[in-house]
Scaffold this active site. Structure first.
Site, PDB file in Angstrom:
ATOM      1  N   CYS A   1      -5.114 -60.831  69.165  1.00 33.46           N
ATOM      2  CA  CYS A   1      -5.536 -59.595  69.912  1.00 33.46           C
ATOM      3  C   CYS A   1      -7.083 -59.135  69.779  1.00 33.46           C
ATOM      4  O   CYS A   1      -7.275 -58.237  70.660  1.00 33.46           O
ATOM      5  CB  CYS A   1      -4.475 -58.705  69.150  1.00 33.46           C
ATOM      6  SG  CYS A   1      -3.022 -58.925  69.747  1.00 33.46           S
TER       7      CYS A   1
HETATM    8  N1  COA Z   1      16.948 -52.922  72.764  1.00 29.97           N
HETATM    9  C1  COA Z   1      17.526 -52.094  72.002  1.00 29.97           C
HETATM   10  N2  COA Z   1      17.574 -51.819  70.800  1.00 29.97           N
HETATM   11  C2  COA Z   1      16.656 -52.773  70.193  1.00 29.97           C
HETATM   12  C3  COA Z   1      15.905 -53.457  70.811  1.00 29.97           C
HETATM   13  C4  COA Z   1      15.837 -53.698  72.236  1.00 29.97           C
HETATM   14  N3  COA Z   1      15.262 -54.554  72.853  1.00 29.97           N
HETATM   15  N4  COA Z   1      14.964 -54.186  69.991  1.00 29.97           N
HETATM   16  C5  COA Z   1      15.479 -53.522  68.760  1.00 29.97           C
HETATM   17  N5  COA Z   1      16.309 -52.872  68.811  1.00 29.97           N
HETATM   18  C6  COA Z   1      16.908 -51.992  67.720  1.00 29.97           C
HETATM   19  C7  COA Z   1      16.832 -52.429  66.485  1.00 29.97           C
HETATM   20  O1  COA Z   1      17.946 -53.452  66.137  1.00 29.97           O
HETATM   21  C8  COA Z   1      16.809 -51.277  65.779  1.00 29.97           C
HETATM   22  O2  COA Z   1      18.178 -50.792  65.432  1.00 29.97           O
HETATM   23  P1  COA Z   1      18.818 -50.309  63.925  1.00 29.97           P
HETATM   24  O3  COA Z   1      17.877 -49.058  63.676  1.00 29.97           O
HETATM   25  O4  COA Z   1      20.337 -50.098  64.276  1.00 29.97           O
HETATM   26  O5  COA Z   1      18.643 -51.467  62.925  1.00 29.97           O
HETATM   27  C9  COA Z   1      16.181 -50.409  66.112  1.00 29.97           C
HETATM   28  O6  COA Z   1      16.022 -50.752  67.691  1.00 29.97           O
HETATM   29  C10 COA Z   1      14.788 -50.121  65.842  1.00 29.97           C
HETATM   30  O7  COA Z   1      14.075 -51.638  65.700  1.00 29.97           O
HETATM   31  P2  COA Z   1      12.448 -51.640  65.376  1.00 29.97           P
HETATM   32  O8  COA Z   1      12.356 -53.082  65.656  1.00 29.97           O
HETATM   33  O9  COA Z   1      12.346 -50.973  63.784  1.00 29.97           O
HETATM   34  O10 COA Z   1      11.709 -50.928  66.437  1.00 29.97           O
HETATM   35  P3  COA Z   1      10.399 -50.032  66.452  1.00 29.97           P
HETATM   36  O11 COA Z   1      10.854 -48.555  66.804  1.00 29.97           O
HETATM   37  O12 COA Z   1       9.616 -50.356  65.228  1.00 29.97           O
HETATM   38  O13 COA Z   1       9.820 -50.545  67.734  1.00 29.97           O
HETATM   39  C11 COA Z   1       8.142 -52.028  68.400  1.00 29.97           C
HETATM   40  C12 COA Z   1       9.376 -52.091  67.802  1.00 29.97           C
HETATM   41  C13 COA Z   1       7.933 -53.708  68.478  1.00 29.97           C
HETATM   42  C14 COA Z   1       8.031 -51.481  69.813  1.00 29.97           C
HETATM   43  C15 COA Z   1       7.095 -51.341  67.486  1.00 29.97           C
HETATM   44  O14 COA Z   1       7.428 -51.597  66.112  1.00 29.97           O
HETATM   45  C16 COA Z   1       5.671 -51.893  67.697  1.00 29.97           C
HETATM   46  O15 COA Z   1       5.197 -51.693  68.788  1.00 29.97           O
HETATM   47  N6  COA Z   1       4.904 -52.010  66.590  1.00 29.97           N
HETATM   48  C17 COA Z   1       3.481 -52.375  66.781  1.00 29.97           C
HETATM   49  C18 COA Z   1       3.161 -53.895  67.120  1.00 29.97           C
HETATM   50  C19 COA Z   1       1.930 -54.441  67.582  1.00 29.97           C
HETATM   51  O16 COA Z   1       0.789 -53.587  67.552  1.00 29.97           O
HETATM   52  N7  COA Z   1       1.966 -55.638  67.233  1.00 29.97           N
HETATM   53  C20 COA Z   1       0.762 -56.268  67.526  1.00 29.97           C
HETATM   54  C21 COA Z   1       1.080 -57.398  68.267  1.00 29.97           C
HETATM   55  S1  COA Z   1      -0.281 -58.106  69.208  1.00 29.97           S
END
Ligand code: COA
Length: 388
Positions: free
Chosen positions: A171
């Site tokens: 990234c």
């Molecule tokens: N639809 C519905 N629910 C979903 C889902 C989807 N597509 N994907 C995950 N969930 C659920 C999970 O199962 C979890 O459920 P639980 O609480 O019952 O276990 C809940 O949502 C939270 O999941 P989590 O992965 O912890 O979500 P989050 O709030 O951390 O959001 C991201 C996920 C990826 C959007 C976020 O963490 C993020 O953007 N992080 C930074 C990533 C980044 O900068 N990466 C660099 C890449 S270049």
């Protein structure tokens, strides 16, 4: 010793060794996938998976695959849609990958092709003849092939003499490319360098993974870094560049040329993008905020005076927190613009798209920050000031 611009650009002033951004370019694929379309496709795939595996699920041998949700995606990430190079196959529950025709060795690769479109726009906006460019860096998180380099293909297509090479810092590829280009200018090794970032992230995204299927989008950007002596009147002085890497397993992609040496694991999910999103969020926000504030201190600049932040576009919540720590107050969309909502995460191109689309209105003397962060971990800051 003071150097002069080559005879290719006559009547030019002596080189200054001061790098600037002369112009940027952007290629946006025509097709776009909304969250609604994406979730409908994923849920159909999940239903088919659960039906096929009904007995194993009933026996408790495997977990049923839960549905994805539009509401979750928008709330957790801020993404509403993303552009892609190949929409229909991605949405087909039987395929769920882009389909891109193989090309002969006589045709330009797709990455080079979209990179050239963005590069041409940057050259045009700078009023620069490709003949006067010295180098091309293709800086992106995936390369179409190991060699010959995409950068050399782009160089050839534009008729640029000099040299080109590919570089990958996930990234942060574009900001690492900008510093590399700026260092060539500072050292007098080049006066005009194109940093091209074609990001076909749909190729490394696991569209069958509920946790991440909504994240990425495709795009290409270009940044023309030049010596101030030859830059157009309207440009951005590069006040400083700073790079940082800290090892982390929280974002990985184990795809590589040695995969064939272990055929049993070819095609497993870890050969695509995987992340522990929540950990990334928690660890990267303080790391990046601190890096920006430290660099501002070195420049004897109050970070609150930054007129605009063009932050990496991965998550709206991360950007809110980083901007708040840097500026000392909650940033509005004018201070920290978002392109994530319609582009998704475009890896290294994200902060450059934000800069490209949201910088023309700034005034002479306004200072801003281009900042990337992501896998590695890797992070890069480019402090800029608008010229007259
Ligand atoms: N639809 C519905 N629910 C979903 C889902 C989807 N597509 N994907 C995950 N969930 C659920 C999970 O199962 C979890 O459920 P639980 O609480 O019952 O276990 C809940 O949502 C939270 O999941 P989590 O992965 O912890 O979500 P989050 O709030 O951390 O959001 C991201 C996920 C990826 C959007 C976020 O963490 C993020 O953007 N992080 C930074 C990533 C980044 O900068 N990466 C660099 C890449 S270049």
């Amino acid at each position: 010793m003071q150097q002069t611009v080559s005879e290719k650009a006559p009547n030019a002033r002596p080189l200054t060794g001061r790098p600037v951004i002369s112009a940027t370019g952007l290629f946006t694929p025509e097709e776009s996938i909304s969250n609604e379309e994406l979730v409908a496709s994923f849920n159909e795939y999940a239903d088919r998976f659960n039906a096929t595996n009904a007995d194993a699920i009933d026996a408790g041998d495997i977990e049923p695959m839960p549905h994805s949700s539009v509401e979750f995606i928008e709330k957790a990430s801020g993404i509403k849609s993303r552009h892609v190079m190949s929409k229909a196959p991605i949405l087909d529950p039987e395929i769920m990958t882009p389909r891109i025709e193989d090309r002969s060795n006589d045709e330009m690769s797709l990455m080079a092709e979209i990179g050239v479109i963005a590069a041409k726009q940057a050259l045009e906006r700078a009023g620069r003849d490709a003949k006067d460019v010295d180098a091309v860096l293709c800086a992106a998180s995936n390369m179409q092939r190991p060699y010959p380099a995409m950068a050399i293909e782009i160089q050839q297509a534009l008729g640029i003499e000099g040299f080109g090479f590919d570089m990958n810092v996930a990234c942060s590829s574009a900001t690492f490319g900008i510093q590399t280009a700026a260092d060539y200018v500072r050292a007098g090794n080049a006066k005009s360098v194109l940093v091209v970032s074609p990001e076909i992230t749909s190729g490394h995204l696991n569209w069958r993974d509920r946790d991440s299927h909504f994240i990425f989008g495709d795009v290409a950007t270009a940044v023309l870094v030049e010596d101030a002596a030859i830059a157009p009147e309207q440009h951005w002085e590069i006040l400083s560049t700073k790079l940082k890497t800290v090892f982390s397993n929280n974002i990985r992609n184990n795809f590589g040329f040695l995969n064939r040496a272990h055929p049993e694991s070819i095609g497993e999910p870890d050969k695509l993008f995987v992340q522990e999103g929540r950990k990334v969020f928690k660890e990267v926000v303080p790391m990046v905020a601190e890096m920006i504030i430290e660099e501002a201190e070195k420049l004897q600049m109050d970070p609150a005076t930054l007129r605009r932040l063009w932050l990496h576009q991965a998550n709206a919540g991360m950007n809110r927190l980083i901007a708040q720590r840097v500026l000392g107050h909650e940033a509005n969309s004018d201070e920290s613009p978002t392109v994530l909502d319609t582009y998704g995460n475009t890896s290294s191109a994200g902060s450059i798209i934000a800069f490209h689309q949201h910088s023309d209105d700034l005034k002479a003397g306004d200072k801003g920050l281009i900042c990337s962060f992501g896998a590695g971990y890797s992070a890069g800051t480019v402090f800029v000031r608008k010229s007259a």
